[in-house]
Enzyme design. Structure first.
Site, PDB file in Angstrom:
ATOM      1  N   ARG A 187      -2.382   5.852   1.648  1.00  0.00           N
ATOM      2  CA  ARG A 187      -1.453   5.397   2.696  1.00  0.00           C
ATOM      3  C   ARG A 187      -0.237   6.320   2.806  1.00  0.00           C
ATOM      4  O   ARG A 187       0.872   5.892   3.075  1.00  0.00           O
ATOM      5  CB  ARG A 187      -0.973   3.956   2.444  1.00  0.00           C
ATOM      6  CG  ARG A 187      -2.050   2.900   2.507  1.00  0.00           C
ATOM      7  CD  ARG A 187      -2.652   2.785   3.907  1.00  0.00           C
ATOM      8  NE  ARG A 187      -3.522   1.625   4.025  1.00  0.00           N
ATOM      9  CZ  ARG A 187      -4.806   1.615   3.679  1.00  0.00           C
ATOM     10  NH1 ARG A 187      -5.361   2.709   3.191  1.00  0.00           N
ATOM     11  NH2 ARG A 187      -5.534   0.534   3.845  1.00  0.00           N
ATOM     12  N   SER A 242      -1.814  -4.964   6.395  1.00  0.00           N
ATOM     13  CA  SER A 242      -1.159  -5.099   5.086  1.00  0.00           C
ATOM     14  C   SER A 242       0.339  -4.821   5.207  1.00  0.00           C
ATOM     15  O   SER A 242       0.733  -3.797   5.771  1.00  0.00           O
ATOM     16  CB  SER A 242      -1.743  -4.110   4.089  1.00  0.00           C
ATOM     17  OG  SER A 242      -3.123  -4.322   3.951  1.00  0.00           O
ATOM     18  N   GLU A 255       4.426  -1.262   3.441  1.00  0.00           N
ATOM     19  CA  GLU A 255       3.427  -0.333   3.973  1.00  0.00           C
ATOM     20  C   GLU A 255       3.776   0.133   5.392  1.00  0.00           C
ATOM     21  O   GLU A 255       3.712   1.330   5.665  1.00  0.00           O
ATOM     22  CB  GLU A 255       2.038  -0.979   3.897  1.00  0.00           C
ATOM     23  CG  GLU A 255       0.889   0.019   3.933  1.00  0.00           C
ATOM     24  CD  GLU A 255       0.548   0.412   5.340  1.00  0.00           C
ATOM     25  OE1 GLU A 255       0.365   1.614   5.573  1.00  0.00           O
ATOM     26  OE2 GLU A 255       0.478  -0.465   6.212  1.00  0.00           O
TER      27      GLU A 255
END
Ligand code: EPU
Length: 335
Positions: free
Chosen positions: A159, A231, A328
């Site tokens: 990520r 998320s 995130e």
């Protein structure tokens, strides 16, 4: 100059001082150079599916609408896909599946635009975009020209990418070239493996994509119906010693850390779940009960309300397990 709502899948209200649609690379270059020379903050918005927006976005929001996807056959089972930043990621996945091109099946149904995909190195069910990325075309705001970055230059991680770190505001992605085809199926992710076992029969790219779609639809809220950004936290990476400490209070799985990183990756969802947050509602925000890593806007919530709940969850998880969760999505704007 016309102010307007910035599109975002969390469905929160955020007004940009000035909002403009960008349809081609020339137009983008002109708008960026104009903004930069006049010291107007310019924010690039793709699908808005990984953004938490506060109520005001100062300066100009540039909505990328660059279109076009080309599938180029290089060999028997070897393809290059070149896709413009404004296309939906899913259009690329569908196009590949229709042509029987392998690789992207695990990345089906990830919301967002093509241009946003490398920023967080989208990944799901054992696959990541970085495995397929040949190059990225960017407008370099520092040198005021277009250039091409290789996958290595993008410095991908879990990520993570150069676009999130050092080059946060420097590069604007306009096009991706992917190299896809010759890849084995990845079916060992527990949820997907279970789904395929239930399905029975042969397994091919289409059945894997269907299994992934089924798992996603079951666990994750559909952003076209319920505001969310997927998320909300990353899965933390902890040391072996920290993991022992966590295991003294909670039963939790662990996975290898992303390549090049020491330690073990653990599911943040498990920590949030064990701390009792599943289905909890605060103001107009709820912790999704089928996947507590996701926060949903029940309707009319502000970005600030969503961030407030995230902060309370983060503090609670830190207090209980000593793990500091990291956000995130990107947070933009001011109140
Ligand atoms: N879990 C619970 N309770 C729950 C749900 C999950 O304890 O209610 C625990 C379980 O131990 C489960 C584990 O969390 O095994 C992992 O859950 P899941 O398989 O749903 O995956 P995740 O690690 O929570 C990550 C990505 C998702 C991606 C899935 C599948 C991150 C931050 N999230 O979630 O990506 O779809 O794996 O690969 O890495 C996104 O980035 O927006 C996203 C949705």
């Amino acid at each position: 100059m016309s102010s307007g709502q910035v599109p975002n899948t969390l469905r929160v209200e955020c007004i940009a001082d000035d909002i403009r649609w960008v349809h081609d690379e020339q137009d983008l270059a002109e708008q960026l150079v104009h903004a930069d020379m006049n010291q107007i903050p310019a924010t690039i918005v793709g699908g808005g599916s990984n953004l938490v927006l506060r109520t005001r976005l100062p300066g100009v929001a540039l909505l990328l609408k660059l279109r076009g996807i080309a599938f180029e056959r290089l060999g028997d089972d070897d393809w290059r896909i070149v896709a413009a930043a404004g296309e939906d990621w899913q259009t690329v996945v569908d196009g590949a599946l229709q042509r029987g091109i392998g690789g992207l099946e695990n990345l089906t149904l990830i919301p967002g635009s093509v241009g946003a995909a490398p920023v967080q190195n989208i990944g799901a069910y054992g696959r990541e975009l970085s495995e397929f990325l040949e190059s990225v075309t960017v407008f370099d705001r520092q040198h005021r020209c277009y250039s091409t970055l290789t996958g290595v230059q993008c410095a991908f991680g879990y990520r993570e990418s150069v676009f999130k770190r050092d080059a946060l505001n420097r590069y604007v992605i306009t096009r991706l070239a992917l190299r896809v085809g010759r890849t084995a199926l990845v079916t060992n992710y527990p949820d997907v493996a279970r789904e395929l076992a239930d399905h029975g029969g042969g397994v091919d790219r289409k059945t894997v994509a269907d299994a992934v779609a089924k798992v996603r639809r079951r666990k994750l809220p559909d952003p076209t119906r319920i505001g969310n950004v997927g998320s909300f936290f990353k899965n933390p990476v902890v040391t072996e010693a920290e993991l022992d400490g966590i295991r003294a209070v909670v039963d939790i799985d662990d996975y290898p850390a992303p390549s090049g990183t020491a330690g073990r990756k653990i599911p943040a969802a498990r920590l949030i779940d064990a701390a009792g947050w599943k289905g909890v509602r605060k103001d107009r925000v709820e912790v999704w009960s089928r996947q507590p890593l996701v926060l949903v806007n029940l309707g009319g919530a502000t970005g600030g309300e969503v961030l407030d709940l995230a902060a309370v969850i983060r503090d609670d998880v830190y207090g209980k397990y000593g793990v500091a969760l990291e956000l995130e999505p990107a947070v933009l704007g001011s109140d």
